[in-house]
Design a protein around this motif. Sequence first.
Motif, PDB file in Angstrom:
ATOM      1  N   GLY A  99       2.426   4.062   2.523  1.00 50.67           N
ATOM      2  CA  GLY A  99       1.981   3.498   1.259  1.00 50.67           C
ATOM      3  C   GLY A  99       1.932   1.986   1.244  1.00 50.67           C
ATOM      4  N   GLY A 100       2.332   1.345   2.356  1.00 48.19           N
ATOM      5  CA  GLY A 100       2.300  -0.104   2.444  1.00 48.19           C
ATOM      6  C   GLY A 100       0.915  -0.617   2.795  1.00 48.19           C
ATOM      7  N   PRO A 101       0.798  -1.897   3.149  1.00 47.66           N
ATOM      8  CA  PRO A 101      -0.519  -2.492   3.391  1.00 47.66           C
ATOM      9  C   PRO A 101      -1.286  -1.874   4.556  1.00 47.66           C
ATOM     10  N   VAL A 102      -0.607  -1.505   5.643  1.00 45.11           N
ATOM     11  CA  VAL A 102      -1.311  -0.875   6.769  1.00 45.11           C
ATOM     12  C   VAL A 102      -1.855   0.476   6.349  1.00 45.11           C
ATOM     13  N   ASN A 103      -1.026   1.247   5.680  1.00 43.58           N
ATOM     14  CA  ASN A 103      -1.440   2.542   5.141  1.00 43.58           C
ATOM     15  C   ASN A 103      -2.634   2.383   4.207  1.00 43.58           C
ATOM     16  N   LYS A 104      -2.538   1.427   3.283  1.00 44.11           N
ATOM     17  CA  LYS A 104      -3.596   1.233   2.289  1.00 44.11           C
ATOM     18  C   LYS A 104      -4.907   0.796   2.937  1.00 44.11           C
ATOM     19  N   ALA A 105      -4.819  -0.030   3.989  1.00 48.05           N
ATOM     20  CA  ALA A 105      -6.036  -0.465   4.680  1.00 48.05           C
ATOM     21  C   ALA A 105      -6.770   0.733   5.267  1.00 48.05           C
ATOM     22  N   ALA A 106      -6.025   1.640   5.906  1.00 46.53           N
ATOM     23  CA  ALA A 106      -6.655   2.815   6.513  1.00 46.53           C
ATOM     24  C   ALA A 106      -7.225   3.752   5.454  1.00 46.53           C
ATOM     25  N   VAL A 107      -6.462   4.001   4.403  1.00 46.77           N
ATOM     26  CA  VAL A 107      -6.911   4.936   3.363  1.00 46.77           C
ATOM     27  C   VAL A 107      -8.107   4.371   2.604  1.00 46.77           C
ATOM     28  N   THR A 108      -8.070   3.077   2.280  1.00 47.28           N
ATOM     29  CA  THR A 108      -9.184   2.463   1.555  1.00 47.28           C
ATOM     30  C   THR A 108     -10.464   2.508   2.376  1.00 47.28           C
ATOM     31  N   THR A 109     -10.367   2.215   3.665  1.00 49.51           N
ATOM     32  CA  THR A 109     -11.544   2.276   4.528  1.00 49.51           C
ATOM     33  C   THR A 109     -12.085   3.702   4.603  1.00 49.51           C
TER      34      THR A 109
END
Length: 375
Positions: A210-220
């Motif tokens: 749920g952090g920034p790395v997670n969010k970058a992958a999910v958003t993409t």
Amino acid sequence: MAKFQGGGTKSSTGTEVKNAIMTGVSYMLPFVIAGAVIMGIARIGASMYGIDNIWDASHEQAASLVVQMLHKFDGFGGLALSLMLPIVAGYISFAIANKPGIAPGMVGGLLASNLGTGFLGALAAGFVAGYVVRLLTAKVKLPRSLASAGPIFILPVGGTLLTCIIMAFVIGTPLAALNRGMEAWLLAMSGTNKIILAAVVGGMVGFDLGGPVNKAAVTTAMALLASGIYDPNTAAQVAIIIPPIGLGVASLIWKHRFPESLQEAGKASTLMGLIGVSEGAIPFALANPKIIVINVVGTATGAAMAVGLGAVNHAPISGFYGWLAVDGWPIYILSIAVGSAIVALGSLLVFRQSNITNTKEEKAVAPAPKFKVSR
């Protein structure tokens, strides 16, 4: 002269942006869940008749009334999912500019969909609409006798028009080009490359829960989903739920390996995994960061397996209520089980009761996360 109210309370820019995105996503999810479940009902029902393409228009004139009805159900679900971009844009704008921002945001999100800018365009439309309406709220002054017309006339009309102009003539074209570029790159990937991509997306999702790395992958993945590219989304949605399920199950089966605080957190973690909330595994990562490596291995394996064997998740939904709507759902569920098993068994290398004492301080660390209903 009077000003009309439209904006919310002030906060730091970073916090405001984060809260706006979370608000948009939280209002979008019921539409996604409703659409995914209804489509799931249609596709499971159709599979009983040996039909694997119930969405095809030819089934509208099928001899069986049941098949016709299932075709309609699939259409109902698709209709709910089609509201994803307008809703997320509308409520991002709402979070920034309150109720007057809803109409400009939703229209901007719909325009983003028509322009081919995908999920990124909808995010941009939400922020453009919100800040345009906020600017109009601060700058436009009306006589007191006309002040009441502001929220129902000036803000929605002016906000919608300005948002559409900015989307159509300023940021729509470059975002659409970016979206097409990502499409072309991913569509060119096949075979081993596709599996590697899925493993990378899965590993990123499992890295910080749920952090920034997670969010970058999910958003993409969500951005590409709106363009009809499903492999990154399939990988992300599989990976989201593997750590909380794997660690939750491990803490329930091998209780003696975990301190009492994590045994309690494991119960919540399992449930949160089943409904698609990766943050359920955070208490375990806080208690022993070494588990992050295990999480990454499990999520990368599960995601690569699902994509490599042909499972396709058409919706940004990871909870169990959407599993049966996935094309190739037995493979999808098997991939989740394999990834969760890797995390569960790997956790035995990290968590050993002999190395962890149940002190009062430890019990206070990393309580199980709670979720609440908000406006």
